[in-house]
Design an enzyme around this catalytic site. Structure first.
Site, PDB file in Angstrom:
ATOM      1  N   ASP A 378     -10.541 -45.097 -35.859  1.00  0.00           N
ATOM      2  CA  ASP A 378     -10.583 -45.197 -34.420  1.00  0.00           C
ATOM      3  C   ASP A 378     -11.947 -44.581 -33.881  1.00  0.00           C
ATOM      4  OD1 ASP A 378      -9.336 -46.256 -31.915  1.00  0.00           O
ATOM      5  OD2 ASP A 378      -9.994 -44.325 -31.662  1.00  0.00           O
ATOM      6  N   ILE A 379     -12.712 -45.388 -33.132  1.00  0.00           N
ATOM      7  CA  ILE A 379     -13.911 -44.723 -32.700  1.00  0.00           C
ATOM      8  C   ILE A 379     -13.616 -43.640 -31.524  1.00  0.00           C
ATOM      9  CG2 ILE A 379     -16.320 -45.018 -31.486  1.00  0.00           C
ATOM     10  CD1 ILE A 379     -16.110 -48.016 -32.465  1.00  0.00           C
ATOM     11  N   GLU A 421     -11.647 -50.887 -30.527  1.00  0.00           N
ATOM     12  CA  GLU A 421     -12.273 -50.030 -31.187  1.00  0.00           C
ATOM     13  C   GLU A 421     -11.654 -49.476 -32.274  1.00  0.00           C
ATOM     14  OE1 GLU A 421     -10.283 -47.301 -28.183  1.00  0.00           O
ATOM     15  OE2 GLU A 421     -11.096 -49.436 -28.174  1.00  0.00           O
TER      16      GLU A 421
END
Length: 521
Positions: A378-379, A421
């Site tokens: 996950d960003i 994301e």
């Protein structure tokens, strides 16, 4: 401009040959047996008699001094004898006593004083002493002009024999050759039967000469409209040029007659004036044998396959078009498959395609006792990128991170854009330790390279958090394995982000946990 001379038919040519042979035989017989009188010898004899007789008369009249009668006699000789051109009685010393005709024009005596066939000199004696001479100028024995030659008896006889012989031979041969002429030897019903055939047909004799050509063959080429009967087939240049002949592969009819067996399936291409497409035909040959097995000729048939070639060319063009269409359909199917299975922004697998491939693979690996691990990523602080720079920059961030994730994976690994994301990676055959190592490399690649790829915002820093789960923890299916990896990801976010955590049962291992060399960065 090319001149076209009339050609003689076979009967006329044979008649001319026979006439020439007849005239040659007559000339040979004349040389051997003297059948034609020698006009030169006859003329010499006659002219000698005339000269001697005239000399005797002139001597008698001169002795009596009767010059008037002498002149009358000379004039009478000129009038009665057309062969004599001029006469003169000349006394020694050159004095002319009497003359008739243009003697000065026609009299040209030889320098040696002798007589010739046209210039005759007869001496005249008086008291047994030379007194003078009688001079006679005769016409040449042979004709001098075309008109004289045309009426010359020998020429007239030869022309009469030649013309009469030609007419007689021609009429006779026309009657006789009706039984031998190939054009007459084939009954009309046979010709009609051949003309009804759709294939072109040539009947040749054993010397390769044309005996019959049917209607279909005569339509193959404009030159085929001419009468070909009796001509050697090799003289038909427009036809034989279409064959590819070598010493090892002669014309098919030659092969058929030499081997006494059928010869077929040889191709022929005829160029036709005024047409771009040549005539294409399949040529077959069958020898003609009589009841005793002796060769009599050959039957050559030509099957016109021009239309078939045209249709084949059209079919080949259609097949090429179909192949191109098939390739285009395949390409479009691949594009549709890509659109159906890939995330349009990042090119990663979408969730539907991911689970469609992961479920059977997971079952197979589980049944075989193989390893499989899942990585969830996950960003970090992605919402802040959208809020601060806008969604366009946020999309660039997602693309940059996806590119970094895909650069260090194997072909068998599956990368999926799991959420906005969030990314999921399935690693078949990987142990937990290997999966943590992969996740750590990916984390470092994102931290190092992802920000530089977003050129609109220089100096932007991008990081991602990772969670790893293994089949060893007893996940029954990919969904449960992903949940475990997601829990590990949550642990990475809770402990500071930009790190890797490994799911270990009820707790995740990360940071300063029990496997520090694999679990955190």
């Amino acid at each position: 401009m090319r001149l076209h001379f009339p050609t003689l038919n076979p009967v006329a040519r044979i008649s001319l040959g026979l006439v020439a042979l007849l005239v040659s035989l007559l000339m040979a017989a004349d040389l051997a047996f003297g059948l034609i009188p020698d006009r030169t010898a006859l003329a010499r004899q006659v002219r000698q008699q005339i000269s001697e007789s005239l000399a005797v008369q002139a001597a008698t009249l001169l002795q009596s001094g009767d010059t008037r009668t002498l002149q009358s006699t000379l004039d009478s000789v000129i009038q009665r004898n057309t062969e004599v051109r001029s006469l003169a009685v000349r006394q020694q010393g050159g004095v002319i006593i009497a003359l008739a005709g243009e003697h000065g024009t026609w009299w040209h005596p030889p320098e040696d004083g002798s007589s010739t066939l046209t210039q005759v000199r007869v001496p005249v004696l008086a008291d047994n002493k030379p007194w003078g001479e009688v001079e006679l100028a005769f016409k040449p024995v042979l004709p001098e002009t075309f008109g004289e030659w045309a009426t010359y008896p020998t020429v007239v006889a030869m022309l009469t024999i030649s013309l009469g012989g030609f007419l007689a031979f021609y009429l006779y041969l026309r009657r006789v050759l009706e039984y031998l002429d190939p054009a007459k030897a084939i009954p009309d019903r046979v010709r009609t039967a051949f003309d009804t055939l759709a294939e072109g047909v040539l009947v040749l004799d054993k010397q390769g000469r044309v005996v019959l050509a049917n209607k279909a063959f005569r339509h193959f080429h404009p030159s085929a409209q001419e009468d070909m009967t009796g001509r050697a087939v090799t003289e038909l240049t427009w036809l034989v040029e279409g064959f590819h002949v070598t010493p090892e592969h002669p014309y098919p009819w030659v092969t058929a007659m030499e081997r006494r067996s059928n010869s077929g399936d040889q191709t022929l291409e005829l160029a036709r004036p005024g047409e771009e497409e040549p005539l294409r035909a399949i040529v077959g040959c069958s020898p003609i044998l009589d009841g005793h097995g002796r060769l009599r000729g050959c039957l050559v048939n030509f099957s016109d396959v021009t239309m078939l070639h045209r249709i084949n060319d059209q079919l080949l063009g259609t097949l090429v078009d179909l192949e191109a269409s098939k390739e285009e359909i395949r390409r479009q199917n691949e594009e549709l498959h890509r659109l159906a299975t890939r995330d349009p922004m990042t090119g990663c697998l979408n969730r539907r395609a991911f689970f469609g491939a992961a479920d059977p693979l997971y079952d197979q690996l589980k049944a075989e006792g193989e390893e499989v691990c899942c990585i969830m990523s996950d960003i970090d602080h992605f919402k802040s990128f959208n809020d601060r720079y806008g969604h366009a920059v946020g999309d660039q961030v997602i693309k940059s991170v996806a590119k970094c994730l895909g650069t260090d994976l194997r072909e068998v690994d599956m990368l999926c854009r799991y959420g906005g994301e969030e990314f999921c990676i399935m690693l078949p055959g990987a142990t937990p330790e290997q999966a943590v190592e992969v996740a750590e490399r990916l984390r470092l690649a994102i931290e190092t390279n992802a920000g530089a790829a977003v050129r609109d915002i220089p100096g932007i820093r991008i990081t991602s958090s990772f969670g790893v789960a293994s089949i060893r923890n007893g996940a029954k299916d990919p969904a449960e394995l992903i949940d475990q990896a997601d829990n590990a990801l949550y642990q990475s976010k809770q402990t500071g982000r930009n790190r890797v955590s490994l799911w270990a049962g009820e707790r995740s291992v990360g940071g300063d946990a029990e496997v520090p060399e694999l679990a955190h960065h």
